[in-house]
Design a protein around this motif. Sequence first.
Motif, mmCIF file in Angstrom:
data_model
loop_
_atom_site.group_PDB
_atom_site.id
_atom_site.type_symbol
_atom_site.label_atom_id
_atom_site.label_comp_id
_atom_site.label_asym_id
_atom_site.label_seq_id
_atom_site.Cartn_x
_atom_site.Cartn_y
_atom_site.Cartn_z
ATOM 1 N N LEU A 97 1.015 -1.280 -0.023
ATOM 2 C CA LEU A 97 -0.149 0.045 -0.101
ATOM 3 C C LEU A 97 0.899 1.127 -0.022
ATOM 4 N N VAL A 98 0.494 2.233 -0.752
ATOM 5 C CA VAL A 98 0.960 3.459 -0.532
ATOM 6 C C VAL A 98 1.119 3.954 1.123
ATOM 7 N N SER A 99 2.373 4.362 1.494
ATOM 8 C CA SER A 99 2.446 4.911 2.713
ATOM 9 C C SER A 99 3.295 5.637 3.128
ATOM 10 N N PRO A 100 3.021 6.837 2.856
ATOM 11 C CA PRO A 100 4.340 8.055 2.877
ATOM 12 C C PRO A 100 5.127 7.822 4.043
ATOM 13 N N SER A 101 4.228 7.656 5.247
ATOM 14 C CA SER A 101 5.073 7.715 6.702
ATOM 15 C C SER A 101 6.032 6.571 6.516
ATOM 16 N N LYS A 102 5.792 5.359 5.773
ATOM 17 C CA LYS A 102 6.722 4.347 5.733
ATOM 18 C C LYS A 102 7.788 4.274 4.654
ATOM 19 N N GLY A 103 7.469 5.664 3.928
ATOM 20 C CA GLY A 103 8.495 5.661 2.852
ATOM 21 C C GLY A 103 8.137 4.842 1.616
ATOM 22 N N ILE A 104 6.740 4.385 1.607
ATOM 23 C CA ILE A 104 6.314 3.385 0.593
ATOM 24 C C ILE A 104 5.601 4.572 -0.435
ATOM 25 N N MET A 105 6.062 4.685 -1.512
ATOM 26 C CA MET A 105 5.453 5.393 -2.841
ATOM 27 C C MET A 105 5.012 4.712 -3.927
ATOM 28 N N PRO A 106 3.786 5.183 -4.569
ATOM 29 C CA PRO A 106 3.220 4.664 -5.457
ATOM 30 C C PRO A 106 4.204 3.706 -6.436
ATOM 31 N N GLU A 107 5.567 4.222 -6.813
ATOM 32 C CA GLU A 107 6.320 3.533 -7.884
ATOM 33 C C GLU A 107 7.043 2.142 -6.962
ATOM 34 N N ASP A 108 6.438 2.038 -5.667
ATOM 35 C CA ASP A 108 7.213 0.834 -4.888
ATOM 36 C C ASP A 108 6.269 -0.306 -4.879
ATOM 37 N N ILE A 109 5.023 -0.034 -5.687
ATOM 38 C CA ILE A 109 4.134 -1.144 -5.129
ATOM 39 C C ILE A 109 3.627 -1.468 -6.832
ATOM 40 N N ASN A 110 2.902 -2.461 -7.069
ATOM 41 C CA ASN A 110 2.377 -2.795 -8.238
ATOM 42 C C ASN A 110 1.488 -2.156 -8.771
ATOM 43 N N LEU A 111 1.604 -0.949 -9.160
ATOM 44 C CA LEU A 111 0.668 0.055 -9.550
ATOM 45 C C LEU A 111 0.463 0.448 -10.779
ATOM 46 N N ASP A 112 1.580 0.773 -11.686
ATOM 47 C CA ASP A 112 1.716 1.166 -12.820
ATOM 48 C C ASP A 112 0.962 0.449 -13.958
ATOM 49 N N SER A 113 1.059 -1.083 -13.697
ATOM 50 C CA SER A 113 0.611 -1.859 -14.704
ATOM 51 C C SER A 113 -0.871 -1.876 -14.553
ATOM 52 N N LEU A 114 -1.313 -1.388 -13.148
ATOM 53 C CA LEU A 114 -3.095 -1.234 -13.151
ATOM 54 C C LEU A 114 -3.518 -0.383 -14.023
ATOM 55 N N ILE A 115 -2.781 0.809 -14.062
ATOM 56 C CA ILE A 115 -3.222 1.954 -14.828
ATOM 57 C C ILE A 115 -3.130 1.738 -16.406
ATOM 58 N N ASP A 116 -2.232 0.514 -16.747
ATOM 59 C CA ASP A 116 -2.226 0.265 -18.101
ATOM 60 C C ASP A 116 -3.804 -0.516 -18.683
ATOM 61 N N ARG A 117 -3.661 -1.703 -17.481
ATOM 62 C CA ARG A 117 -4.843 -2.529 -17.453
ATOM 63 C C ARG A 117 -6.106 -1.687 -17.536
ATOM 64 N N ALA A 118 -6.181 -0.575 -17.080
ATOM 65 C CA ALA A 118 -7.611 0.026 -16.836
ATOM 66 C C ALA A 118 -8.148 0.741 -18.157
ATOM 67 N N ALA A 119 -6.908 0.721 -19.052
ATOM 68 C CA ALA A 119 -7.475 1.297 -20.529
ATOM 69 C C ALA A 119 -8.611 0.529 -21.005
ATOM 70 N N ASP A 120 -8.783 -0.552 -20.875
ATOM 71 C CA ASP A 120 -9.887 -1.180 -21.636
ATOM 72 C C ASP A 120 -10.807 -1.934 -20.803
ATOM 73 N N VAL A 121 -11.446 -1.387 -19.554
ATOM 74 C CA VAL A 121 -12.267 -2.236 -18.706
ATOM 75 C C VAL A 121 -13.386 -1.233 -18.442
ATOM 76 N N ASP A 122 -14.520 -1.989 -17.734
ATOM 77 C CA ASP A 122 -15.648 -1.439 -17.642
ATOM 78 C C ASP A 122 -15.857 -0.752 -16.294
ATOM 79 N N GLU A 123 -15.062 -1.317 -15.244
ATOM 80 C CA GLU A 123 -15.025 -0.474 -13.990
ATOM 81 C C GLU A 123 -13.711 -1.360 -13.214
ATOM 82 N N VAL A 124 -13.394 -0.254 -12.420
ATOM 83 C CA VAL A 124 -12.183 -0.510 -11.578
ATOM 84 C C VAL A 124 -12.798 -0.643 -10.118
ATOM 85 N N ILE A 125 -12.882 -1.598 -9.062
ATOM 86 C CA ILE A 125 -13.314 -1.372 -7.789
ATOM 87 C C ILE A 125 -11.841 -1.349 -6.942
ATOM 88 N N LEU A 126 -12.041 -0.455 -6.117
ATOM 89 C CA LEU A 126 -10.658 -0.311 -5.355
ATOM 90 C C LEU A 126 -11.071 -1.073 -3.883
#
Lengths: 198, 198
Positions: free
Chosen positions: A109-138
């Motif tokens: 999870l993104v956690s600025p207090s623990k120094g975990i930034m968006p680029e440290d988790i498996n997040l970029d590939s979600l942005i790519d996958r989301a290009a062609d879907v009906d819904e993303v449930i967080l």
Amino acid sequence: MYPGSLARLIENLRKLPGVGEKTAERYAFSIAKMKEEDVVAFVNALNDVKDHLGHCKVCGNISDQEMCPLCSDLSRDHRLIFVVESPKDVIAMEKTGQFHGVYHVLNGLVSPSKGIMPEDINLDSLIDRAADVDEVILATSTTMDGETTAMYLGKVLKEKYPELPVSRIAHGLPTGGLLDYADEMTLSHALSDRRRIN
Amino acid sequence: MYPGSLARLIENLRKLPGVGEKTAERYAFSIAKMKEEDVVAFVNALNDVKDHLGHCKVCGNISDQEMCPLCSDLSRDHRLIFVVESPKDVIAMEKTGQFHGVYHVLNGLVSPSKGIMPEDINLDSLIDRAADVDEVILATSTTMDGETTAMYLGKVLKEKYPELPVSRIAHGLPTGGLLDYADEMTLSHALSDRRRIN
């Protein structure tokens, strides 16, 4: 105090989550009493996990194969992505039998207090996958880091795909609760009550 | 539901005492996330215990060597034998720093209800050792099986060596308490208050 081999086993067992000295000792003594074939099976299982367990190249879930069985399953709705923190959450959700889309496992999870930034988790590939879907449930947990991650993801997805429906799993979970500890009814309700983010 | 390698690891972890499905899953996921060298160290520790850990030929305690360090230690009083159920009890007693004799580890207790008879535990060699000592202290737990074993041992030793002082550790432990869970003060008192059997 202990024979060297037993002391080293205790030390290794203490690396397991929530295992203190007394518990590690109890485990080690029970292993010392195990039949040889049981210890061999244990060793083989550890080696197997070390050598063969990796991550699905699509969703990031743990998998023995390049693509996990859920992502390979064409009978599932690949236009509906359920975003979770960890592989355990996938198991918990699958047990409800209520979801027939696919998953995206952030493995953190993104956690600025623990120094975990968006680029440290498996997040970029979600942005790519989301290009062609009906819904993303967080569906990150309702903890502070879980909410932070959902908020961040909601914002990024909205900016990139203004038309894409992005929803947040309902707060059916008690605040501070961990997703993979919730019972199946609570998770089912949390899925059906999901609300659209703006 | 789980990748095969992970499922097998969970199955093996469930053999540890008191570990149910949820706990085994948590342990397995934590192992899946470990650095490779940590898993290798874990595997080596398991193999070491399997290959090198045995029993001291004198006292029956677990040991990496043929004779354990306590039995090899000439500065200890070898004419005073403290009889316990398991290796964990030796550790617990050594932590008090109050005992300077040697041990005898039964590796079990006589329990007719479970079908465990005197010949099933490490008892015969104690009868031999007792031929040439000043005192035997029976320090099995104050559970039913512990009392049964102490009573049986007291009787056998008295018959064979009528002059030998045989004592029972004091009931400083709460009834039903397990020896290796007692704190050091309780164990120290139980040692000093030991009473002679008839």
